[in-house]
Design a protein around this motif. Structure first.
Motif, PDB file in Angstrom:
ATOM      1  N   GLN A   2      44.910  49.090  53.079  1.00 44.09           N
ATOM      2  CA  GLN A   2      44.116  47.860  53.169  1.00 44.09           C
ATOM      3  C   GLN A   2      43.828  47.328  51.780  1.00 44.09           C
ATOM      4  OE1 GLN A   2      40.547  48.520  55.547  1.00 44.09           O
ATOM      5  NE2 GLN A   2      41.518  47.398  57.212  1.00 44.09           N
ATOM      6  N   LEU A   3      43.944  46.011  51.647  1.00 41.34           N
ATOM      7  CA  LEU A   3      43.518  45.299  50.447  1.00 41.34           C
ATOM      8  C   LEU A   3      42.636  44.165  50.932  1.00 41.34           C
ATOM      9  CD1 LEU A   3      46.891  45.172  48.492  1.00 41.34           C
ATOM     10  CD2 LEU A   3      44.857  46.423  47.811  1.00 41.34           C
ATOM     11  N   GLN A   4      41.336  44.333  50.774  1.00 45.02           N
ATOM     12  CA  GLN A   4      40.367  43.388  51.309  1.00 45.02           C
ATOM     13  C   GLN A   4      39.842  42.505  50.179  1.00 45.02           C
ATOM     14  OE1 GLN A   4      39.622  43.257  54.664  1.00 45.02           O
ATOM     15  NE2 GLN A   4      38.478  41.386  54.227  1.00 45.02           N
ATOM     16  N   ALA A   5      40.293  41.257  50.168  1.00 44.04           N
ATOM     17  CA  ALA A   5      39.877  40.320  49.122  1.00 44.04           C
ATOM     18  C   ALA A   5      38.658  39.528  49.569  1.00 44.04           C
ATOM     19  CB  ALA A   5      41.015  39.374  48.779  1.00 44.04           C
ATOM     20  N   SER A   6      37.799  39.230  48.623  1.00 43.41           N
ATOM     21  CA  SER A   6      36.605  38.433  48.904  1.00 43.41           C
ATOM     22  C   SER A   6      36.209  37.665  47.650  1.00 43.41           C
ATOM     23  CB  SER A   6      35.458  39.328  49.368  1.00 43.41           C
ATOM     24  OG  SER A   6      35.138  40.263  48.366  1.00 43.41           O
ATOM     25  N   GLY A   7      35.280  36.718  47.823  1.00 40.05           N
ATOM     26  CA  GLY A   7      34.738  35.993  46.680  1.00 40.05           C
ATOM     27  C   GLY A   7      35.237  34.580  46.519  1.00 40.05           C
ATOM     28  N   GLY A   8      36.162  34.151  47.357  1.00 38.99           N
ATOM     29  CA  GLY A   8      36.639  32.777  47.266  1.00 38.99           C
ATOM     30  C   GLY A   8      35.588  31.786  47.745  1.00 38.99           C
ATOM     31  N   GLY A   9      35.894  30.507  47.565  1.00 37.53           N
ATOM     32  CA  GLY A   9      34.968  29.483  48.006  1.00 37.53           C
ATOM     33  C   GLY A   9      35.269  28.155  47.371  1.00 37.53           C
ATOM     34  N   LEU A  10      34.299  27.252  47.508  1.00 40.18           N
ATOM     35  CA  LEU A  10      34.401  25.911  46.935  1.00 40.18           C
ATOM     36  C   LEU A  10      33.578  25.866  45.650  1.00 40.18           C
ATOM     37  CD1 LEU A  10      35.130  22.877  47.099  1.00 40.18           C
ATOM     38  CD2 LEU A  10      33.073  22.594  48.515  1.00 40.18           C
ATOM     39  N   VAL A  11      34.190  25.372  44.590  1.00 42.50           N
ATOM     40  CA  VAL A  11      33.495  25.287  43.302  1.00 42.50           C
ATOM     41  C   VAL A  11      33.903  23.991  42.610  1.00 42.50           C
ATOM     42  CG1 VAL A  11      35.307  26.580  42.091  1.00 42.50           C
ATOM     43  CG2 VAL A  11      32.966  26.579  41.182  1.00 42.50           C
ATOM     44  N   GLN A  12      33.001  23.456  41.814  1.00 42.47           N
ATOM     45  CA  GLN A  12      33.294  22.230  41.077  1.00 42.47           C
ATOM     46  C   GLN A  12      34.160  22.535  39.852  1.00 42.47           C
ATOM     47  OE1 GLN A  12      29.559  20.316  40.152  1.00 42.47           O
ATOM     48  NE2 GLN A  12      29.438  19.371  42.166  1.00 42.47           N
ATOM     49  N   PRO A  13      34.926  21.566  39.394  1.00 48.04           N
ATOM     50  CA  PRO A  13      35.696  21.763  38.162  1.00 48.04           C
ATOM     51  C   PRO A  13      34.786  22.219  37.021  1.00 48.04           C
ATOM     52  CG  PRO A  13      36.385  19.743  39.239  1.00 48.04           C
ATOM     53  CD  PRO A  13      35.184  20.243  40.001  1.00 48.04           C
ATOM     54  N   GLY A  14      35.280  23.188  36.274  1.00 51.94           N
ATOM     55  CA  GLY A  14      34.496  23.769  35.194  1.00 51.94           C
ATOM     56  C   GLY A  14      33.655  24.955  35.619  1.00 51.94           C
ATOM     57  N   CYS A  21      38.644  42.756  45.170  1.00 52.50           N
ATOM     58  CA  CYS A  21      39.592  43.324  46.130  1.00 52.50           C
ATOM     59  C   CYS A  21      39.304  44.810  46.257  1.00 52.50           C
ATOM     60  CB  CYS A  21      41.014  43.092  45.657  1.00 52.50           C
ATOM     61  SG  CYS A  21      42.276  43.861  46.692  1.00 52.50           S
ATOM     62  N   ALA A  22      39.036  45.237  47.478  1.00 54.39           N
ATOM     63  CA  ALA A  22      38.804  46.654  47.761  1.00 54.39           C
ATOM     64  C   ALA A  22      40.086  47.257  48.322  1.00 54.39           C
ATOM     65  CB  ALA A  22      37.666  46.810  48.753  1.00 54.39           C
ATOM     66  N   ALA A  23      40.586  48.285  47.661  1.00 55.40           N
ATOM     67  CA  ALA A  23      41.860  48.895  48.042  1.00 55.40           C
ATOM     68  C   ALA A  23      41.636  50.258  48.666  1.00 55.40           C
ATOM     69  CB  ALA A  23      42.759  49.025  46.815  1.00 55.40           C
ATOM     70  N   SER A  71      38.245  48.982  38.611  1.00 53.23           N
ATOM     71  CA  SER A  71      37.236  50.022  38.526  1.00 53.23           C
ATOM     72  C   SER A  71      37.786  51.321  39.096  1.00 53.23           C
ATOM     73  CB  SER A  71      35.979  49.604  39.298  1.00 53.23           C
ATOM     74  OG  SER A  71      36.199  49.740  40.695  1.00 53.23           O
ATOM     75  N   SER A  72      37.116  52.407  38.808  1.00 58.55           N
ATOM     76  CA  SER A  72      37.518  53.714  39.336  1.00 58.55           C
ATOM     77  C   SER A  72      37.210  53.824  40.821  1.00 58.55           C
ATOM     78  CB  SER A  72      36.811  54.831  38.567  1.00 58.55           C
ATOM     79  OG  SER A  72      35.415  54.673  38.660  1.00 58.55           O
ATOM     80  N   ALA A  73      36.492  52.855  41.357  1.00 56.63           N
ATOM     81  CA  ALA A  73      36.143  52.866  42.782  1.00 56.63           C
ATOM     82  C   ALA A  73      37.153  52.097  43.616  1.00 56.63           C
ATOM     83  CB  ALA A  73      34.745  52.281  42.971  1.00 56.63           C
ATOM     84  N   SER A  74      38.382  52.017  43.106  1.00 60.77           N
ATOM     85  CA  SER A  74      39.485  51.384  43.839  1.00 60.77           C
ATOM     86  C   SER A  74      39.225  49.909  44.122  1.00 60.77           C
ATOM     87  CB  SER A  74      39.795  52.121  45.156  1.00 60.77           C
ATOM     88  OG  SER A  74      40.191  53.447  44.897  1.00 60.77           O
ATOM     89  N   ARG A  75      38.693  49.226  43.119  1.00 60.48           N
ATOM     90  CA  ARG A  75      38.491  47.795  43.224  1.00 60.48           C
ATOM     91  C   ARG A  75      39.157  47.092  42.044  1.00 60.48           C
ATOM     92  NH1 ARG A  75      34.838  45.247  46.580  1.00 60.48           N
ATOM     93  NH2 ARG A  75      33.740  46.637  48.014  1.00 60.48           N
ATOM     94  N   VAL A  76      39.633  45.907  42.317  1.00 60.17           N
ATOM     95  CA  VAL A  76      40.184  45.069  41.255  1.00 60.17           C
ATOM     96  C   VAL A  76      39.494  43.707  41.351  1.00 60.17           C
ATOM     97  CG1 VAL A  76      42.148  44.324  42.661  1.00 60.17           C
ATOM     98  CG2 VAL A  76      42.294  44.203  40.175  1.00 60.17           C
ATOM     99  N   TYR A  77      39.225  43.132  40.177  1.00 62.87           N
ATOM    100  CA  TYR A  77      38.463  41.903  40.108  1.00 62.87           C
ATOM    101  C   TYR A  77      39.259  40.823  39.363  1.00 62.87           C
ATOM    102  CZ  TYR A  77      34.739  45.237  41.101  1.00 62.87           C
ATOM    103  OH  TYR A  77      33.971  46.241  41.653  1.00 62.87           O
ATOM    104  N   LEU A  78      38.931  39.591  39.669  1.00 65.86           N
ATOM    105  CA  LEU A  78      39.470  38.471  38.903  1.00 65.86           C
ATOM    106  C   LEU A  78      38.312  37.527  38.602  1.00 65.86           C
ATOM    107  CD1 LEU A  78      42.103  37.230  37.754  1.00 65.86           C
ATOM    108  CD2 LEU A  78      42.175  35.795  39.805  1.00 65.86           C
TER     109      LEU A  78
END
Length: 113
Positions: A2-14, A21-23, A71-78
């Protein structure tokens, strides 16, 4: 797997967003992890990658604005800063464990005023 991505949404320019992502289900510690994106009508493209040793690689279009980490907790961030309308896309988490290639379900990022 499983690769569970989260954190997307609507944001203004700038603005900024942080994707997470939890792996699970594969050997995260030895895997190269990455974020890809796909905009409507376009091919999926690499945004950023990070190896098991922490080396990073970025698309030219995001250099200096985006930062990938793990992270060592099997997560990757952007971390995405100074977002532009052209960053609008579905963002996918990817894991490359030797010859095995894993994909998450994607999270929508929309940059619009």
């Amino acid at each position: 797997v499983q690769l569970q991505a989260s954190g997307g949404g609507l944001v203004q320019p700038g603005g900024s967003l942080r994707l997470s992502c939890a792996a699970s289900g594969f050997t995260f510690s030895r895997s190269t992890m990455g974020w890809f994106r796909q905009a409507p009508g376009k091919q999926r493209e690499l945004v950023a990658q990070i190896t098991s040793s922490g080396s990073t690689n970025y698309a030219d279009s995001v250099k200096g604005r985006f930062t990938i980490s793990r992270s060592s907790a099997s997560r990757v961030y952007l971390q995405m800063n100074s977002l532009k309308p052209e960053d609008t896309a579905v963002y996918y988490c990817n894991g490359l464990d030797r010859s095995a290639d894993y994909w998450g379900q994607g999270t929508q990022v929309t940059v619009s005023s």
